[in-house]
Design an enzyme around this catalytic site. Sequence first.
Site, PDB file in Angstrom:
ATOM      1  N   HIS A  98       8.741  -5.363  -1.117  1.00 13.95           N
ATOM      2  CA  HIS A  98       7.851  -6.315  -1.797  1.00 13.95           C
ATOM      3  C   HIS A  98       7.067  -5.659  -2.941  1.00 13.95           C
ATOM      4  O   HIS A  98       6.045  -6.192  -3.367  1.00 13.95           O
ATOM      5  CB  HIS A  98       6.877  -6.953  -0.796  1.00 13.95           C
ATOM      6  CG  HIS A  98       7.531  -7.944   0.113  1.00 13.95           C
ATOM      7  ND1 HIS A  98       6.909  -8.491   1.218  1.00 13.95           N
ATOM      8  CD2 HIS A  98       8.764  -8.508   0.085  1.00 13.95           C
ATOM      9  CE1 HIS A  98       7.736  -9.337   1.828  1.00 13.95           C
ATOM     10  NE2 HIS A  98       8.873  -9.347   1.167  1.00 13.95           N
ATOM     11  N   GLY A 123       4.467  -4.564  13.388  1.00 13.48           N
ATOM     12  CA  GLY A 123       3.308  -5.176  12.728  1.00 13.48           C
ATOM     13  C   GLY A 123       3.659  -6.183  11.657  1.00 13.48           C
ATOM     14  O   GLY A 123       2.996  -6.237  10.621  1.00 13.48           O
ATOM     15  N   THR A 124       4.669  -7.002  11.926  1.00 13.29           N
ATOM     16  CA  THR A 124       5.002  -8.068  10.972  1.00 13.29           C
ATOM     17  C   THR A 124       5.171  -9.383  11.717  1.00 13.29           C
ATOM     18  O   THR A 124       5.716  -9.405  12.824  1.00 13.29           O
ATOM     19  CB  THR A 124       6.254  -7.710  10.123  1.00 13.29           C
ATOM     20  OG1 THR A 124       6.563  -8.821   9.278  1.00 13.29           O
ATOM     21  CG2 THR A 124       7.459  -7.345  10.963  1.00 13.29           C
ATOM     22  N   SER A 125       4.689 -10.469  11.109  1.00 13.97           N
ATOM     23  CA  SER A 125       4.605 -11.750  11.827  1.00 13.97           C
ATOM     24  C   SER A 125       5.923 -12.522  11.843  1.00 13.97           C
ATOM     25  O   SER A 125       6.018 -13.550  12.496  1.00 13.97           O
ATOM     26  CB  SER A 125       3.514 -12.620  11.190  1.00 13.97           C
ATOM     27  OG  SER A 125       3.848 -12.885   9.841  1.00 13.97           O
ATOM     28  N   ASP A 158       0.856  -1.196   0.000  1.00 15.30           N
ATOM     29  CA  ASP A 158       0.000   0.000   0.000  1.00 15.30           C
ATOM     30  C   ASP A 158       0.893   1.247   0.000  1.00 15.30           C
ATOM     31  O   ASP A 158       2.122   1.151   0.114  1.00 15.30           O
ATOM     32  CB  ASP A 158      -0.963  -0.024   1.206  1.00 15.30           C
ATOM     33  CG  ASP A 158      -0.241   0.078   2.554  1.00 15.30           C
ATOM     34  OD1 ASP A 158       0.584   0.987   2.729  1.00 15.30           O
ATOM     35  OD2 ASP A 158      -0.512  -0.765   3.447  1.00 15.30           O
TER      36      ASP A 158
HETATM   37  P1  OAD Z   1       1.118 -10.867   8.476  1.00 16.65           P
HETATM   38  O1  OAD Z   1      -0.327 -10.856   8.165  1.00 16.65           O
HETATM   39  O2  OAD Z   1       1.868 -12.135   8.353  1.00 16.65           O
HETATM   40  O3  OAD Z   1       1.359 -10.350   9.960  1.00 16.65           O
HETATM   41  C1  OAD Z   1       0.758  -9.184  10.459  1.00 16.65           C
HETATM   42  C2  OAD Z   1       1.297  -8.926  11.847  1.00 16.65           C
HETATM   43  O4  OAD Z   1       0.742  -7.711  12.320  1.00 16.65           O
HETATM   44  C3  OAD Z   1       0.934 -10.025  12.867  1.00 16.65           C
HETATM   45  O5  OAD Z   1       2.108 -10.352  13.631  1.00 16.65           O
HETATM   46  C4  OAD Z   1      -0.109  -9.343  13.770  1.00 16.65           C
HETATM   47  O6  OAD Z   1      -0.023  -9.786  15.118  1.00 16.65           O
HETATM   48  C5  OAD Z   1       0.307  -7.893  13.668  1.00 16.65           C
HETATM   49  N1  OAD Z   1      -0.787  -6.924  13.885  1.00 16.65           N
HETATM   50  C6  OAD Z   1      -2.089  -7.027  13.490  1.00 16.65           C
HETATM   51  N2  OAD Z   1      -2.773  -5.922  13.824  1.00 16.65           N
HETATM   52  C7  OAD Z   1      -1.898  -5.098  14.443  1.00 16.65           C
HETATM   53  C8  OAD Z   1      -1.983  -3.782  15.018  1.00 16.65           C
HETATM   54  N3  OAD Z   1      -3.125  -3.100  15.021  1.00 16.65           N
HETATM   55  N4  OAD Z   1      -0.873  -3.264  15.573  1.00 16.65           N
HETATM   56  C9  OAD Z   1       0.301  -3.946  15.590  1.00 16.65           C
HETATM   57  N5  OAD Z   1       0.456  -5.173  15.059  1.00 16.65           N
HETATM   58  C10 OAD Z   1      -0.623  -5.741  14.497  1.00 16.65           C
HETATM   59  O7  OAD Z   1       1.783  -9.701   7.581  1.00 16.65           O
HETATM   60  P2  OAD Z   1       3.319  -9.454   7.221  1.00 16.65           P
HETATM   61  O8  OAD Z   1       4.205  -9.865   8.326  1.00 16.65           O
HETATM   62  O9  OAD Z   1       3.415  -8.066   6.719  1.00 16.65           O
HETATM   63  O10 OAD Z   1       4.164 -10.818   1.036  1.00 16.65           O
HETATM   64  O11 OAD Z   1       3.497 -10.455   6.014  1.00 16.65           O
HETATM   65  C11 OAD Z   1       4.736 -10.511   5.340  1.00 16.65           C
HETATM   66  C12 OAD Z   1       4.527 -10.814   3.890  1.00 16.65           C
HETATM   67  O12 OAD Z   1       3.735 -12.004   3.749  1.00 16.65           O
HETATM   68  C13 OAD Z   1       3.724  -9.782   3.134  1.00 16.65           C
HETATM   69  O13 OAD Z   1       4.519  -8.701   2.674  1.00 16.65           O
HETATM   70  C14 OAD Z   1       3.125 -10.549   2.003  1.00 16.65           C
HETATM   71  C15 OAD Z   1       2.712 -11.788   2.745  1.00 16.65           C
HETATM   72  O14 OAD Z   1       2.579 -12.948   2.037  1.00 16.65           O
HETATM   73  C16 OAD Z   1       3.846 -10.977  -0.263  1.00 16.65           C
HETATM   74  O15 OAD Z   1       2.708 -10.970  -0.684  1.00 16.65           O
HETATM   75  C17 OAD Z   1       5.030 -11.184  -1.129  1.00 16.65           C
END
Ligand code: OAD
Length: 224
Positions: free
Chosen positions: A103, A169-171, A88
Amino acid sequence: MRIVVLTGAGISAESGLRTFRAGDGLWEEHRLEDVATPEAYASDPSLVHRFYNARRSATSQAQPNAAHHALAALQQQHDLTLVTQNVDDLHERAGSTQLIHMHGELAQALCASCGHRWSSPAEMDVTTTCPSCRKATARPDIVWFGEMPYHMENIWKALENAEIFAAIGTSGQVYPAAGFVQHARRNGAHCIELNIDPTAVSRDFHEHIIGPATETVPEWVKEL
Ligand code: OAD
């Protein structure tokens, strides 16, 4: 201070954009193999376009939140390298500059034939042609599974020089981004994780700030 921040889908969750791995996340509704791989694009490009058209539409209706704004402010005061896995444009719309989209970006189109890049229209389909080679092989400029993330050399270098590394905010389930903490830590950075929940790589961080990004990030930036 030299700071590297990595953001993931969680920072945009409170702007109304769905994360990938939550109970109601995007990968619950779609198999990533069907929409986020070069093989998926080769076998069913219409489905892939529909998936990313929907992401583009949701993004255009979302607004940056307090966490995006706080990071834009942080960039005014410190030597910040902001790396996002998000496709985004909420960091840019909050005012961040020199942002690394490792990405890719929904706002960009990429020709699968000649590699030309241009601003993506709101909707793409199998008839969308490349303005350079004129072939109907437009794809979103998104790094799919099996492809190499962008700007890796600059990111590793920034991590080696960082005094602070923060992941927001990344898993921690997708590499290479999930390995940034180890690289930064080995090179002497203090590593902080800001997330609403513990993650797959929480143990690699020195410090954890648990809570929603719109609360924790502005607070953390204020303390810095
Ligand atoms: P995920 O969906 O795997 O993880 C999101 C993280 O954000 C989780 O650890 C949640 O606990 C956390 N979270 C959710 N709501 C939140 C909030 N309000 N405040 C703080 N944390 C919060 O997303 P990403 O880690 O970004 O790649 O995923 C990594 C990549 O996997 C993405 O870029 C995408 C995906 O497949 C591609 O598409 C290539």
